[in-house]
Design an enzyme around this catalytic site. Sequence first.
Site, PDB file in Angstrom:
ATOM      1  N   GLU A  10       0.818  -1.213   0.000  1.00 49.09           N
ATOM      2  CA  GLU A  10       0.000   0.000   0.000  1.00 49.09           C
ATOM      3  C   GLU A  10       0.850   1.261   0.000  1.00 49.09           C
ATOM      4  O   GLU A  10       0.454   2.297  -0.522  1.00 49.09           O
ATOM      5  CB  GLU A  10      -0.955  -0.045   1.209  1.00 49.09           C
ATOM      6  CG  GLU A  10      -1.867   1.149   1.366  1.00 49.09           C
ATOM      7  CD  GLU A  10      -1.273   2.209   2.270  1.00 49.09           C
ATOM      8  OE1 GLU A  10      -1.658   3.382   2.133  1.00 49.09           O
ATOM      9  OE2 GLU A  10      -0.414   1.857   3.100  1.00 49.09           O
ATOM     10  N   GLN A 100      -2.957   5.311  17.331  1.00 56.35           N
ATOM     11  CA  GLN A 100      -2.707   3.984  16.778  1.00 56.35           C
ATOM     12  C   GLN A 100      -1.249   3.564  16.964  1.00 56.35           C
ATOM     13  O   GLN A 100      -0.954   2.387  17.164  1.00 56.35           O
ATOM     14  CB  GLN A 100      -3.058   3.994  15.290  1.00 56.35           C
ATOM     15  CG  GLN A 100      -3.017   2.639  14.612  1.00 56.35           C
ATOM     16  CD  GLN A 100      -3.318   2.758  13.126  1.00 56.35           C
ATOM     17  OE1 GLN A 100      -2.483   3.220  12.348  1.00 56.35           O
ATOM     18  NE2 GLN A 100      -4.525   2.381  12.734  1.00 56.35           N
ATOM     19  N   TYR A 281     -12.021  -1.038   7.398  1.00 54.63           N
ATOM     20  CA  TYR A 281     -11.184  -0.214   8.259  1.00 54.63           C
ATOM     21  C   TYR A 281     -10.986  -0.847   9.626  1.00 54.63           C
ATOM     22  O   TYR A 281      -9.897  -0.777  10.209  1.00 54.63           O
ATOM     23  CB  TYR A 281     -11.781   1.194   8.388  1.00 54.63           C
ATOM     24  CG  TYR A 281     -11.868   1.887   7.049  1.00 54.63           C
ATOM     25  CD1 TYR A 281     -10.710   2.266   6.366  1.00 54.63           C
ATOM     26  CD2 TYR A 281     -13.091   2.146   6.434  1.00 54.63           C
ATOM     27  CE1 TYR A 281     -10.770   2.885   5.128  1.00 54.63           C
ATOM     28  CE2 TYR A 281     -13.160   2.760   5.194  1.00 54.63           C
ATOM     29  CZ  TYR A 281     -11.998   3.122   4.552  1.00 54.63           C
ATOM     30  OH  TYR A 281     -12.058   3.727   3.313  1.00 54.63           O
ATOM     31  N   LEU A 282     -12.019  -1.496  10.161  1.00 54.37           N
ATOM     32  CA  LEU A 282     -11.851  -2.217  11.419  1.00 54.37           C
ATOM     33  C   LEU A 282     -10.882  -3.380  11.231  1.00 54.37           C
ATOM     34  O   LEU A 282     -10.039  -3.647  12.094  1.00 54.37           O
ATOM     35  CB  LEU A 282     -13.194  -2.725  11.931  1.00 54.37           C
ATOM     36  CG  LEU A 282     -13.138  -3.548  13.228  1.00 54.37           C
ATOM     37  CD1 LEU A 282     -12.514  -2.746  14.364  1.00 54.37           C
ATOM     38  CD2 LEU A 282     -14.534  -4.036  13.623  1.00 54.37           C
ATOM     39  N   GLN A 285      -7.332  -2.276  11.554  1.00 55.34           N
ATOM     40  CA  GLN A 285      -6.897  -1.928  12.902  1.00 55.34           C
ATOM     41  C   GLN A 285      -6.810  -3.128  13.835  1.00 55.34           C
ATOM     42  O   GLN A 285      -6.081  -3.092  14.832  1.00 55.34           O
ATOM     43  CB  GLN A 285      -7.829  -0.863  13.488  1.00 55.34           C
ATOM     44  CG  GLN A 285      -7.784   0.438  12.715  1.00 55.34           C
ATOM     45  CD  GLN A 285      -8.258   1.620  13.534  1.00 55.34           C
ATOM     46  OE1 GLN A 285      -8.188   1.632  14.749  1.00 55.34           O
ATOM     47  NE2 GLN A 285      -8.750   2.639  12.856  1.00 55.34           N
ATOM     48  N   HIS A 306      -4.341  -2.251   2.215  1.00 54.63           N
ATOM     49  CA  HIS A 306      -3.876  -1.849   3.547  1.00 54.63           C
ATOM     50  C   HIS A 306      -3.644  -3.071   4.410  1.00 54.63           C
ATOM     51  O   HIS A 306      -2.621  -3.178   5.108  1.00 54.63           O
ATOM     52  CB  HIS A 306      -4.932  -0.951   4.217  1.00 54.63           C
ATOM     53  CG  HIS A 306      -4.656   0.508   4.108  1.00 54.63           C
ATOM     54  ND1 HIS A 306      -5.150   1.270   3.084  1.00 54.63           N
ATOM     55  CD2 HIS A 306      -3.953   1.352   4.890  1.00 54.63           C
ATOM     56  CE1 HIS A 306      -4.770   2.526   3.240  1.00 54.63           C
ATOM     57  NE2 HIS A 306      -4.033   2.601   4.321  1.00 54.63           N
TER      58      HIS A 306
END
Length: 337
Positions: A10, A100, A281-282, A285, A306
Amino acid sequence: MITIDGSEGEGGGQVVRNACALSLVTGTPVRIENVRARRSKPGLMRQHVTAIEAACTVGNACCEGLSVGSSELTFQPGHVVPGEYRFSVGTAGSTGLVLQTVLMPLILADKPSRLVLEGGTHNMLAPPFDFIARVFLPIINRMGPRVEARLIRHGFYPRGGGRIEVDINPAPLAPIDCIERGALLERSACAYFAGLPFDIADREIKAAQKGLGWSDRECFVRELPEDQGPGNILLLEARFEHCTEIVSGFGELGVPADRVAKRAVGRMVGYLDSEAFAGPYLADQLLLPFALVGGCSFTTVKPSQHSFTASDVIAQFLGRRCAFTPQQDGSHLMEIR
């Protein structure tokens, strides 16, 4: 020392954040070359510098090449010391991305910590505060630690000026499986605006309501104090028995309100039509905490670049890979191998 080519996969700032976090957790120094080489503005931006500075502060680390625009850096970790810290991005750079970087090292420390983070709280290309507080952190808390985040003041791009406070009570991480999201309990759409005409948020919420078919009771507009703007965000939220998903759309100069809503609606519809636990997105993370503890799994929608890039960085530090296996219902099962 581990050497990472930041142009691979990415090729964004996530490589830097995950690498610094893993360096602190494992005690392994890391060198990153070609930092953010795939971005329109390569090299470190202000928010990345702040994130690394935060990692250096909490982890008694040192970093060579730490400056805005730098394309190479060497991070030498020290001993993580929990405590009270305050970090300011100085722009609308994301406070969530700074969090993060230092969250997992502080979660694995031996005493509580408290963070005050100032900068952007709701800006493009980063998870908004609402996502962190209501989507991501509840999963972390299920693993043992107790992390609470409070929004003190909104900070929109380009002005920034936001503030969040985070209390971290560490505990050993326990493996969990997040396979089914359970029944839908509640859903809502809210258009926030500050220092902008009401019509912008009103058109967004009407377009979102039409696209989703949700009721008047579930769709509303909220005006924030003018001095917290100018800014606008549309938040679509679906709360299930075992998880919550939040999709956001940011108002942009020159982009019609109905187009902002249409993009967000499309992403929420895609998630609701799936059977997956985690949205894209979760999923991004969760990879780091799940890999640190091992023995965890979750289902997600089609994994993003990602996620694959994060998996590659994690593998270099931990020797564990985040494997995604397609399922018959169209979701993907993520397991740590």
